[in-house]
Design a protein around this motif. Structure first.
Motif, PDB file in Angstrom:
ATOM      1  N   PHE A 350       0.774  -1.124   0.027  1.00 42.23           N
ATOM      2  CA  PHE A 350       0.085  -0.077   0.002  1.00 42.23           C
ATOM      3  C   PHE A 350       0.917   1.256   0.269  1.00 42.23           C
ATOM      4  O   PHE A 350       1.891   1.319   0.873  1.00 42.23           O
ATOM      5  CB  PHE A 350      -1.064  -0.047   1.241  1.00 42.23           C
ATOM      6  CG  PHE A 350      -1.637  -1.188   1.292  1.00 42.23           C
ATOM      7  CD1 PHE A 350      -3.135  -1.094   0.714  1.00 42.23           C
ATOM      8  CD2 PHE A 350      -1.441  -2.468   2.007  1.00 42.23           C
ATOM      9  CE1 PHE A 350      -4.099  -2.083   0.847  1.00 42.23           C
ATOM     10  CE2 PHE A 350      -2.362  -3.401   1.892  1.00 42.23           C
ATOM     11  CZ  PHE A 350      -3.648  -3.325   1.265  1.00 42.23           C
ATOM     12  N   VAL A 351       0.551   2.251  -0.957  1.00 36.47           N
ATOM     13  CA  VAL A 351       1.620   3.193  -0.915  1.00 36.47           C
ATOM     14  C   VAL A 351       0.762   4.432  -1.062  1.00 36.47           C
ATOM     15  O   VAL A 351      -0.530   4.406  -1.326  1.00 36.47           O
ATOM     16  CB  VAL A 351       2.660   3.162  -2.325  1.00 36.47           C
ATOM     17  CG1 VAL A 351       3.409   1.907  -2.203  1.00 36.47           C
ATOM     18  CG2 VAL A 351       1.584   3.342  -3.716  1.00 36.47           C
ATOM     19  N   ASP A 352       1.328   5.682  -0.758  1.00 35.70           N
ATOM     20  CA  ASP A 352       0.880   7.056  -0.828  1.00 35.70           C
ATOM     21  C   ASP A 352       0.833   7.370  -2.185  1.00 35.70           C
ATOM     22  O   ASP A 352       1.520   7.580  -2.927  1.00 35.70           O
ATOM     23  CB  ASP A 352       1.605   8.081  -0.082  1.00 35.70           C
ATOM     24  CG  ASP A 352       0.831   9.297   0.110  1.00 35.70           C
ATOM     25  OD1 ASP A 352      -0.154   9.879  -0.935  1.00 35.70           O
ATOM     26  OD2 ASP A 352       1.119  10.039   1.159  1.00 35.70           O
ATOM     27  N   GLU A 353      -0.325   7.459  -2.982  1.00 35.43           N
ATOM     28  CA  GLU A 353      -0.452   7.645  -4.249  1.00 35.43           C
ATOM     29  C   GLU A 353      -0.022   9.253  -4.703  1.00 35.43           C
ATOM     30  O   GLU A 353       0.603   9.467  -5.965  1.00 35.43           O
ATOM     31  CB  GLU A 353      -1.988   7.510  -4.897  1.00 35.43           C
ATOM     32  CG  GLU A 353      -2.203   7.531  -6.349  1.00 35.43           C
ATOM     33  CD  GLU A 353      -3.500   7.089  -6.944  1.00 35.43           C
ATOM     34  OE1 GLU A 353      -3.842   7.260  -8.016  1.00 35.43           O
ATOM     35  OE2 GLU A 353      -4.243   6.621  -5.913  1.00 35.43           O
ATOM     36  N   ASN A 354      -0.363  10.053  -3.834  1.00 35.69           N
ATOM     37  CA  ASN A 354       0.232  11.413  -4.161  1.00 35.69           C
ATOM     38  C   ASN A 354       1.772  11.437  -4.287  1.00 35.69           C
ATOM     39  O   ASN A 354       2.217  12.413  -4.800  1.00 35.69           O
ATOM     40  CB  ASN A 354      -0.300  12.388  -3.143  1.00 35.69           C
ATOM     41  CG  ASN A 354      -1.843  12.584  -3.064  1.00 35.69           C
ATOM     42  OD1 ASN A 354      -2.440  12.466  -4.138  1.00 35.69           O
ATOM     43  ND2 ASN A 354      -2.418  12.532  -1.973  1.00 35.69           N
TER      44      ASN A 354
END
Length: 436
Positions: A350-354
């Motif tokens: 899970f990653v920070d899309e921004n």
């Protein structure tokens, strides 16, 4: 012979019943008897004939003969001409090897194109004796001394229970026409020399030679079965099959006195032939390898790694635009926005899309690559990470990197990068899944 053939099919080859069959027919006595037997039993079959154009008018006459006989029987016929001589010169191979390769490649093409279930050839008991003697004189293990097998995948040899004399008698009694190949009279080929000079002597010494040979083959098959069982049991104790490769524990293997025989049994199906080089790997330094046409055997510390050859792809880069939700090449991956983190595994991150710069890229690793291992502070060279994780050459060759601009987001299926993790300030969570 017809009733014996029918009983043999029912008892030992019942899987042929109701199937669509292709018969390899040269026009010689063996194949023409096979055609007649199949015709008498009303089997569903077609005929395939190869014209190798090696005997001039004689080859063309064979083709015409097979054509006329199948026409009389109203049996479908496939004919293929080969410029065998030119192909042999081009490939720098013997005529016999080239002819064999050409015909079987064509036969299997016909099987696929016309949905035939099996290919039938007219090899008989005397052919099996000749094969046994050829392998015996050249030096062979058990497998080479088993004669000709009754079945190889889709190829079946239903006449192996009949001798040449039985076939000749049947042809004579039933007025079956056939063509004689003049090359069968030449003793320049090993098989013909054995057929004309050696086997008659063996039959004279023992009138029941063929029956004795069948008994011997039966005993050898039992011994082969025992050897295969032993190899399978030892394999379960010393080998582990991973997703893309097999690991053989050398310490465990070397505890068995017959470890070389086990290695031969396991590796021979993968095309390895340089057995001295294979056995030398056992004492070689890490990184040494032996190649077959299709596979690589690699020494890596205390294990041997077996894996298929792959085309080098180190320069390939795959682009993933922002709106793409699924990737199928070179890996199966999916991308979707979620509201919470759940079930994070080595195959799901899970990653920070921004924080991502699109398009993302998938590429192979390169010397000098660095990343920030998830859960740690500071950066690390990939080469150091691989060493610490005890990656083999094979493991490193299989690594794919998911990157944002020039920065590594994920060593796919292995380790996420700390810089793109989800934090309390994250407003858009992107779930990335790798399906093995």
């Amino acid at each position: 012979m017809l009733s014996k053939f029918q009983n043999h099919l029912h008892t030992n080859l019942s899987f042929l019943e109701g199937k669509k069959l292709l018969l390899a027919v040269s026009g010689g006595i063996d194949s023409m008897v096979l055609v007649d037997l199949c015709f008498q039993l009303k089997l569903d079959f077609a005929v395939a004939h190869c014209n190798f154009q090696l005997r001039g008018e004689e080859s063309d006459a064979d083709e015409s003969f097979v054509s006329s006989q199948t026409e009389k029987l109203q049996v479908p016929l496939f004919i293929q001409k080969f410029d065998t001589q030119a192909f042999a010169e081009q490939q720098k191979m013997s005529i016999q090897v080239v002819a064999r390769n050409l015909r079987y490649e064509w036969f299997y093409t016909l099987l696929a194109q016309h949905q035939f279930d099996y290919l039938l050839t007219a090899h008989h008991l005397d052919d099996s004796v000749e094969t046994f003697l050829i392998n015996f004189t050249r030096g062979s293990g058990l497998e080479g001394l088993l004669g000709i097998p009754q079945q190889n995948d889709k190829m079946v040899r239903p006449l192996l229970v009949f001798s040449r004399s039985e076939i000749q008698n049947y042809a004579s009694e039933n007025n079956i026409p056939w063509r004689e190949d003049s090359s069968n009279a030449s003793d320049k080929y090993v098989r013909n020399k054995l057929r004309h000079e050696v086997i008659p002597v063996l039959k004279a010494l023992n009138p029941s030679f063929l029956a004795s040979f069948e008994n011997t083959i039966g005993y050898l098959k039992q011994s082969q079965s025992l050897a295969e069982d032993a190899a399978a049991m030892v394999y379960q104790k010393v080998a582990t099959e991973e997703e893309h490769h097999t690991v053989i524990d050398l310490k465990a293997l070397l505890s068995y006195p017959n470890y070389r025989a086990y290695l031969f049994a396991w590796l021979q199906p993968f095309g390895f032939t340089d057995w001295a080089a294979v056995y030398d790997l056992l004492d070689a330094q890490s990184g040494k390898q032996v190649l077959s046409d299709s596979h690589i055997l690699l020494k890596n510390r205390g294990v041997l790694l077996l894996f298929p050859k792959q085309t080098p792809v180190s320069d390939e880069v795959y682009w993933i635009p922002k709106d793409q939700t699924e990737v199928k090449v070179p890996l199966k991956m999916s991308f979707c926005e979620v509201v919470n983190i759940s079930n994070q595994t080595s195959n799901v991150i899970f990653v920070d899309e921004n924080l991502l710069q699109f398009p993302l890229t998938l590429r192979r690793w390169q010397e000098g690559d660095i990343f920030y291992p998830f859960g740690m502070t500071g950066r690390k060279k990939l080469s150091k990470f691989f060493k610490d994780e005890k990656y083999s050459l094979r493991d490193k060759a299989n690594v794919w990197l998911l990157c944002s601009d020039a920065e590594i987001v994920w060593i796919v299926g292995k380790r996420q990068d700390e810089r793109f993790k989800v934090t309390a300030s994250t407003t858009k969570i992107l779930k990335i899944k790798y399906t093995r």
